[in-house]
Motif scaffolding. Structure first.
Motif, PDB file in Angstrom:
ATOM      1  N   ASN A   1      -8.272   0.083  -7.488  1.00  0.00           N
ATOM      2  CA  ASN A   1      -7.836  -0.818  -6.998  1.00  0.00           C
ATOM      3  C   ASN A   1      -8.462  -0.493  -4.746  1.00  0.00           C
ATOM      4  O   ASN A   1      -8.039   0.418  -4.507  1.00  0.00           O
ATOM      5  CB  ASN A   1      -6.881  -1.248  -6.471  1.00  0.00           C
TER       6      ASN A   1
ATOM      7  N   LYS B   1       0.875  -0.991  -0.206  1.00  0.00           N
ATOM      8  CA  LYS B   1       0.119  -0.307  -0.141  1.00  0.00           C
ATOM      9  C   LYS B   1       1.281   1.527  -0.294  1.00  0.00           C
ATOM     10  O   LYS B   1       0.633   2.210  -0.566  1.00  0.00           O
ATOM     11  CB  LYS B   1      -0.966  -0.290   1.184  1.00  0.00           C
TER      12      LYS B   1
ATOM     13  N   LYS C   1      -8.706  -1.452  -2.288  1.00  0.00           N
ATOM     14  CA  LYS C   1      -7.670  -1.633  -1.200  1.00  0.00           C
ATOM     15  C   LYS C   1      -6.473  -0.570  -1.263  1.00  0.00           C
ATOM     16  O   LYS C   1      -5.984  -0.024   0.322  1.00  0.00           O
ATOM     17  CB  LYS C   1      -6.701  -2.928  -1.474  1.00  0.00           C
TER      18      LYS C   1
END
Lengths: 265, 256
Positions: free
Chosen positions: B83, A3, B85
């Motif tokens: 996305n 991330k 996420k």
């Protein structure tokens, strides 16, 4: 971890995209003619811009005015023409409909320079002297397809029965048009208008070829001429900053509202 | 609805006059000499003039390079944006699209000025860099849109059947997103070939692209040769648009 990488990539790209704009915005607050040369904080360029005290006289203000007027007139006429056309095309069938949709696609696929050169040749061929009118006509040409595309989905979503119900209940066709059809199409017309307006504001190539030799300048052609001369009018810096901020605020407001509406659903 | 099909008539007439006729005029002028006689010399001149050919080759080269870089940089960005996420904010997406709404000349000028200040010599490098900067939003947006609309169950099925994430990405996600990539390519490639002001700004007039020579010929009243060059460009558009899905070029329509 992934991330972090993903986010870092996005922000890096954004930093790259916005660096020139931020740089222009920072240097709009100094008086120096040369970019990158900080001569102390000043809002003089902003006052110059609004009082027409630019180095090139009031021509910058005139160019802004021309740009806005041309965009407003072209977008309004394109919305009218495009809405009528969308209603017509929606009621066509088969090959005729496909043909009209194909025609509608041409100006969108053509690069600006082709649109510009081809319209230039048209006006030369017809012997029309070029100026304000030809620029507006040219802008309507490349704006209208986007209006048609914005209005068509609204026609498809609409329940055709409500229009007929209005007629059955005694409305004249023109009443049914004004009270039923137009309100249904309004969201599409508005987004079509906004698209047309911004396309017109952004245009350079088409204006460049169709404005003739009467000295008509829009913001784009002004910037082009200015850059060719070499010395960029410093007052363009505050102008770019203001336009940048207006677009930013508008889009953030629209998006936050949309996000909120989605959450409430 | 009662017969309103005739409402398309004004638009039909308008389009014939302002779109079809002008395109026909490009063809007519391209095959005429100054006194209006039929000739092939304009087209012939292009193919025998090494300057024009070089400019043309360079334009195609720059356009291919620009398109490639835009795909390589834009695809991951679009993928991350789509996305859930990694990104849940519409504002980040908007920030990527926003440059499309600001006058391209202004943005290019800002880039060129930044290069100048940083002391880079304007040339091919800055041209490519500036082009990528100008066109990458047009690549990110359509790819992002296709990825967002994509049915996730295909990827999930592949995962359930034992595919590694890497395999899922290459065998499922990428092939399904190709229409988006294609429309991005269309929105980047042709405008790069045809642009004129942008390349002039970014190279300080050192490098000419195809759009520039069309502009120069038209502006110096060499209409026939200018029209011939425009005609050649029309042919390329015809060829490239065969590869793309026309519906996808309408992506811009959904921006608001």
């Amino acid at each position: 971890m992934k991330k972090v990488f993903a986010k870092a990539y996005l922000y890096l790209l954004l930093a790259f995209l916005y660096a020139p704009l931020v740089f222009i915005a920072v240097f709009s607050f100094t008086e120096s003619r040369v970019l990158g040369n900080w001569t102390g904080f000043s809002t003089k360029l902003y006052t110059n811009l609004f009082t027409g005290g630019t180095s090139g006289g009031s021509s910058l203000l005139a160019a802004i005015e021309n740009t806005l007027i041309i965009a407003l007139i072209s977008a309004a006429l394109a919305t009218l023409l495009g809405t009528v056309a969308a209603i017509g095309i929606f009621n066509l069938k088969g090959r005729k409909r496909a043909g009209m949709q194909f025609l509608n696609n041409i100006p969108m696929i053509n690069p600006d320079i082709i649109t510009g050169v081809s319209l230039f040749l048209l006006f030369v061929f017809l012997g029309i002297s070029q100026g304000y009118v030809t620029v507006v006509l040219a802008h309507i040409t490349f704006c209208t397809p986007y209006v048609v595309l914005s209005v068509m989905p609204k026609l498809a979503q609409m329940n055709p029965n409500i229009y007929e119900a209005a007629l059955d209940l005694g409305a004249t066709p023109s009443q049914a048009l004004r009270k039923v059809l137009i309100p249904e199409l309004r969201p599409g017309m508005i987004s079509g208008f906004i698209l047309a307006f911004t396309m017109s504001l952004d245009d350079f190539a088409v204006t460049f070829f169709t404005r003739g030799t009467i000295g008509l300048e829009t913001l784009s052609t002004y910037i082009y001429a200015d850059a060719r001369k070499g010395g960029l009018t410093p007052e363009l810096r505050p102008l770019m900053t203001i336009i940048f901020l207006i677009v930013l605020i508008l889009l953030v407001v629209v998006n936050i509202r949309r996000e909120r509406m989605n959450k409430n659903k | 609805m009662i017969k309103r099909s005739y409402w398309s008539l004004p638009y039909l007439i308008f389009m014939v006059v302002f779109v079809v006729l002008p395109l026909i005029l490009i063809v007519i002028y391209a095959f005429q000499d100054g006194s209006g006689h039929f000739t092939l010399s304009n087209i012939g001149r292009f193919f025998t003039d090494s300057d024009s050919l070089q400019t043309f080759a360079l334009s195609i080269e720059v356009a291919i390079e620009n398109t490639l870089i835009c795909v390589l940089l834009g695809y991951p960005a679009a993928w991350i944006l789509a996305n859930r996420k990694f990104n849940s904010s519409a504002v980040t997406v908007m920030l990527f699209i926003m440059p499309m709404w600001i006058n391209a000349l202004m943005r290019t000028l800002a880039t060129a000025e930044l290069f100048n200040m940083l002391g880079f010599t304007l040339g091919k490098g800055t041209l490519l860099f500036g082009m990528v900067y100008d066109y990458i939003p047009f690549m990110v947006y359509p790819i992002y849109n296709t990825l967002l609309k994509m049915d996730n169950s295909y990827a999930e099925a592949a995962e359930d059947l034992g595919a590694t994430p890497w395999k899922v990405f290459w065998k499922v996600t990428v092939p399904l997103s190709l229409p988006g990539v294609m429309s991005g390519v269309l929105m980047v490639f042709m405008p790069t070939v045809s642009t004129f002001a942008i390349s002039e700004f970014l190279t300080n007039n050192k490098i000419k692209l195809f759009g520039t020579i069309i502009q120069e010929n038209i502006n110096s009243s060499m209409w026939n040769y200018g029209a011939a060059l425009a005609f050649i460009m029309l042919l390329i558009i015809g060829i490239t648009s065969l590869f793309g899905d026309n519906k996808e070029t309408q992506a811009e329509g959904g921006l608001i």
